[in-house]
Design a protein around this motif. Structure first.
Motif, PDB file in Angstrom:
ATOM      1  N   ASN A 130      -7.531  -1.775   4.131  1.00  0.00           N
ATOM      2  CA  ASN A 130      -8.039  -0.433   3.833  1.00  0.00           C
ATOM      3  C   ASN A 130      -8.383   0.280   5.145  1.00  0.00           C
ATOM      4  O   ASN A 130      -8.594  -0.363   6.183  1.00  0.00           O
ATOM      5  N   LEU A 134       2.208  -2.713  -5.404  1.00  0.00           N
ATOM      6  CA  LEU A 134       1.714  -3.451  -4.228  1.00  0.00           C
ATOM      7  C   LEU A 134       1.293  -4.875  -4.578  1.00  0.00           C
ATOM      8  O   LEU A 134       0.875  -5.623  -3.702  1.00  0.00           O
ATOM      9  N   THR A 171      -6.900   8.127  -1.589  1.00  0.00           N
ATOM     10  CA  THR A 171      -7.033   6.812  -0.946  1.00  0.00           C
ATOM     11  C   THR A 171      -6.387   5.682  -1.733  1.00  0.00           C
ATOM     12  O   THR A 171      -5.903   4.725  -1.165  1.00  0.00           O
ATOM     13  N   ASN A 203       4.988   1.926   2.978  1.00  0.00           N
ATOM     14  CA  ASN A 203       4.035   3.021   3.145  1.00  0.00           C
ATOM     15  C   ASN A 203       2.675   2.490   3.576  1.00  0.00           C
ATOM     16  O   ASN A 203       2.038   3.022   4.485  1.00  0.00           O
ATOM     17  N   ARG A 204       2.221   1.412   2.932  1.00  0.00           N
ATOM     18  CA  ARG A 204       0.929   0.823   3.318  1.00  0.00           C
ATOM     19  C   ARG A 204       0.969   0.356   4.773  1.00  0.00           C
ATOM     20  O   ARG A 204       0.014   0.510   5.532  1.00  0.00           O
ATOM     21  N   MET A 247       0.627   3.299   6.995  1.00  0.00           N
ATOM     22  CA  MET A 247      -0.747   3.808   7.063  1.00  0.00           C
ATOM     23  C   MET A 247      -1.602   2.919   7.974  1.00  0.00           C
ATOM     24  O   MET A 247      -2.411   3.417   8.760  1.00  0.00           O
ATOM     25  N   ARG A 248      -1.407   1.616   7.872  1.00  0.00           N
ATOM     26  CA  ARG A 248      -2.186   0.704   8.731  1.00  0.00           C
ATOM     27  C   ARG A 248      -1.844   0.949  10.201  1.00  0.00           C
ATOM     28  O   ARG A 248      -2.732   1.001  11.054  1.00  0.00           O
ATOM     29  N   ASP A 286      -9.631  10.280   4.313  1.00  0.00           N
ATOM     30  CA  ASP A 286      -8.454   9.702   3.659  1.00  0.00           C
ATOM     31  C   ASP A 286      -8.378  10.275   2.243  1.00  0.00           C
ATOM     32  O   ASP A 286      -9.101   9.826   1.345  1.00  0.00           O
ATOM     33  N   LEU A 340       5.189  -0.856  -0.183  1.00  0.00           N
ATOM     34  CA  LEU A 340       4.709  -1.805   0.836  1.00  0.00           C
ATOM     35  C   LEU A 340       4.882  -1.222   2.236  1.00  0.00           C
ATOM     36  O   LEU A 340       4.003  -1.351   3.087  1.00  0.00           O
ATOM     37  N   TYR A 376       0.896   2.465  -8.378  1.00  0.00           N
ATOM     38  CA  TYR A 376       1.036   2.083  -6.963  1.00  0.00           C
ATOM     39  C   TYR A 376       0.393   0.718  -6.741  1.00  0.00           C
ATOM     40  O   TYR A 376       0.945  -0.142  -6.038  1.00  0.00           O
ATOM     41  N   ASP A 377      -0.758   0.499  -7.361  1.00  0.00           N
ATOM     42  CA  ASP A 377      -1.441  -0.795  -7.246  1.00  0.00           C
ATOM     43  C   ASP A 377      -0.535  -1.907  -7.767  1.00  0.00           C
ATOM     44  O   ASP A 377      -0.406  -2.963  -7.150  1.00  0.00           O
ATOM     45  N   THR A 396      -6.950  -2.240  -1.398  1.00  0.00           N
ATOM     46  CA  THR A 396      -5.823  -3.143  -1.178  1.00  0.00           C
ATOM     47  C   THR A 396      -6.048  -3.810   0.168  1.00  0.00           C
ATOM     48  O   THR A 396      -7.109  -3.664   0.765  1.00  0.00           O
TER      49      THR A 396
END
Ligand SMILES: C[S@@+](CC[C@H](N)C(=O)[O-])C[C@H]1O[C@@H](n2cnc3c(N)ncnc32)[C@H](O)[C@@H]1O
Length: 200
Positions: free
Chosen positions: A89, A27, A82, A57-58, A61-62, A79, A55, A23-24, A86
């Motif tokens: 956060n 991203l 987690t 999904n992040r 979440m934000r 969370d 991207l 995933y990292d 990234t």
């Protein structure tokens, strides 16, 4: 994928792809190894929209954390799954809108735990704990979590892009129910899940 040992702890294996490090890589992060990058490239070959999904999904979440902190009055977050640090956060997002917000991060991947501990060093009102989503009672009973989470006050429970790693045999719905049962009325669940809807 990284396997579990005799107990539930995930062992550190740079040669075996891990969900957090794949995933990292998707991203655009740097905390991944050749095995993760190879696996990610295979995923991208089979599902070219996987990077966009990560991207988006992040971004979801934000937005969700911003909504909870800025509009719903939530001041404490758990969370689970987690991931590696990234941009944006959870504590960074929440504390923009509510500087006093408390955030407990939970993961079972040793690389995530190491990087998150480094990121959170000296950051007030945050903690990272080593726990396993399939052990909800242990998460709720964790002493470090109890230092920041007040079970009499509504919380935001975040399960971003993690439930798809839980097999049906592990009763994903039951795990979520047990976690929510431990939280105060008025708590929120934020959940995102991989789907093949765009590729029927
Ligand atoms: C794809 S990342 C999602 C990161 C973040 N929640 C997000 O939505 O951007 C999934 C994370 O869940 C963690 N994870 C997977 N299975 C888990 C389990 N059974 N218990 C705890 N963490 C788990 C992985 O180590 C990884 O960090």
């Amino acid at each position: 994928m990284v396997g579990t040992g005799g107990d539930w702890r995930v062992t550190f294996r740079p040669d075996i792809p891990s969900p957090a490090r794949i995933y990292d890589y998707l991203l655009g992060g740097k905390d991944n190894y050749p095995a993760d990058r190879e696996a990610a490239e295979e995923i991208l070959t089979a599902a070219p929209d996987a990077r966009t999904s990560a991207l988006e999904n992040r971004a979801f979440m934000r937005r969700a954390v911003r909504y909870l902190a800025a509009e719903a009055g939530i001041r404490q977050f758990i969370d689970i799954g987690t991931g590696l640090p990234t941009q944006g956060n959870v504590h960074e997002m929440a504390q923009i809108y509510a500087p006093e917000a408390r955030v407990v991060y939970v993961d079972n991947d040793p690389v995530v735990l190491a990087h998150d501990r480094s990121m959170l060093h000296g950051v007030a009102n945050t903690a990272i704990i080593e726990q396993e989503l399939r052990r909800p009672a242990r998460i709720l009973a964790d002493g470090e979590l109890a230092k920041l989470i007040d079970f009499e006050e509504p919380a935001g429970l975040l399960l971003g892009a993690i439930m798809h790693f839980i097999a049906d045999a592990d009763d994903p719905a039951g795990l979520i129910t047990r976690l929510l049962d431990g939280l105060a009325p008025g708590s929120y669940l934020v959940l995102s899940h991989g789907t093949a809807d765009s590729r029927p």
